[in-house]
Design an enzyme around this catalytic site. Structure first.
Site, short mmCIF file in Angstrom:
data_model
loop_
_atom_site.label_atom_id
_atom_site.label_comp_id
_atom_site.label_asym_id
_atom_site.label_seq_id
_atom_site.Cartn_x
_atom_site.Cartn_y
_atom_site.Cartn_z
N CYS A 131 32.46 49.72 37.14
CA CYS A 131 32.48 51.04 37.71
C CYS A 131 33.68 51.33 38.64
O CYS A 131 33.73 51.02 39.63
CB CYS A 131 31.30 51.22 38.40
SG CYS A 131 31.32 52.82 39.20
N CYS A 134 33.11 53.31 41.90
CA CYS A 134 32.45 52.48 42.77
C CYS A 134 33.41 51.65 43.44
O CYS A 134 33.26 51.52 44.60
CB CYS A 134 31.35 51.76 42.27
SG CYS A 134 30.04 52.65 41.00
N ASP A 135 34.28 50.92 42.75
CA ASP A 135 34.90 49.86 43.02
C ASP A 135 36.51 50.04 43.47
O ASP A 135 37.07 49.04 43.93
CB ASP A 135 34.60 48.48 42.42
CG ASP A 135 33.25 48.24 42.30
OD1 ASP A 135 32.41 48.35 43.70
OD2 ASP A 135 32.43 47.67 41.40
#
Ligand code: NAP
Length: 307
Positions: A131, A134-135
């Site tokens: 992701c 997200c990261d």
């Protein structure tokens, strides 16, 4: 005993919950292991109708949930680990507790696919991710690698150039299945380097619990080499979340639910919605539309049975 349980809380499940709650079915939504579904892993959504400036993905899906709760939908955290659809009421086991329902909407979506490299699982959360949204933030000024040749890989590679000093895009072929516009955008991005006909053999260094390099292999020449990488993003598609329903409803060879027309599955009273059945469109708006269809079908089914 519930009239309706909805499994999954992405666009499909939450939209089904709005319609079912407004039809007074008091649906119970089992949020699943990825609450909010794929939208909770995105940033700006520009193609959901009604938002001329676009809307943040997690905000959009949270708003749909709030709308469902406003009309009386109930949500519980947890994942279905076992299901018995052999007779009605249907039974679902969530965190050790069985729930019974007259109708069921399966909107459990599809989860990220992994490469299954020797060190991949050990390094998830330590430099390996599925992701970018997200990261990506963790790799500011770092070396990033993305694997895949579909729209997700292009989207993630483009997005990650906001953070990384370089983004290497590794794809096993030299033809791409992504849309032309996404490919062009990635090709024009000076921070993205394409490594085609190339696969990743392993990721290092599991011993240190960080990603610092990968072993690559050119499939045409069989040449292997090590490349420094700090953040490794896998974008090679998804697997439908149908494990608890295996052997109970008809699934295709990849595990996607086979539709029997509309939102119907092979089991009377069980309906599908969203990516768990749809390998073709996979959009927020199509998942929401499918959720609406499933809820209307569940409502009609219950009405016909006199509930
Ligand atoms: P996808 O289209 O199925 O592409 C998966 C990619 O991963 C393919 O290029 C495939 O290679 C590669 N791959 C699969 N297994 C692999 C393995 N074991 N090792 C190396 N490479 C592997 O998946 P997706 O990109 O997630 O897209 C899914 C759907 O969502 C598509 O319909 C897409 O259009 C849509 N989507 C749209 C957008 C957008 O419009 N903004 C964004 C994201 C996704 P091969 O090509 O060689 O098979």
């Amino acid at each position: 005993m519930r009239d309706l349980i909805i499994v999954g809380s992405g666009c499909a499940g939450n939209t089904a919950a709005i319609y079912a709650a407004r039809a007074n079915l008091k649906p119970l939504v089992i949020a699943g292991h990825e609450p909010g579904g794929q939208l909770s892993l995105t940033t700006l959504v520009e193609n959901f109708p009604g938002f001329p400036e676009g809307i943040d993905g997690p905000t959009l899906v949270e708003n749909i949930k709030k709308q469902a709760e406003h009309f009386g939908a109930e949500y519980i955290h947890g994942t279905v680990v076992e299901a018995d659809l052999s007779a009605r009421p249907f039974r679902l086991k969530v965190d050790g507790e069985w729930h019974e329902t007259r109708t069921l909407i399966i909107a459990s979506g599809a989860s990220a696919r992994w490469l299954n490299l020797p060190n991949e699982q050990k390094l998830i959360g330590h430099g390996v991710s599925s992701c970018a949204t997200c990261d990506g933030f963790f790799y500011r000024g770092k070396k990033i690698m993305v694997v895949g040749g579909g729209d997700s890989a292009m989207e993630e590679a483009n997005f990650l150039t906001r953070f990384g000093e370089e983004v290497a895009l590794v794809h096993r072929r030299d033809a791409f299945r992504c849309s032309k516009i996404m490919l062009e955008r990635a090709r024009k991005n000076p921070k993205i380097q394409f490594l085609t006909n190339t696969v990743v053999d392993d990721i290092y260094d599991a011993g240190q619990h960080i990603v610092n390099s990968v072993k690559l292999r050119n499939l045409k020449t069989d040449e292997t080499w090590i490349r420094d990488v700090d953040g490794f993003f896998v974008a090679i598609g998804h697997i439908p979340n149908t494990k608890p329903f295996e052997g109970q409803i008809e699934l295709d060879a990849d595990g996607y639910i086979i539709s029997k027309g509309g939102a119907r599955t092979s089991v009377t009273g069980v309906f599908h919605a969203g990516d768990v059945q749809d390998r073709s469109y996979r959009q927020a708006i199509t998942a929401s539309g499918a959720g609406c269809m499933a809820a209307i079908e569940a409502e009609r089914f219950l009405e016909a049975e006199g509930h």
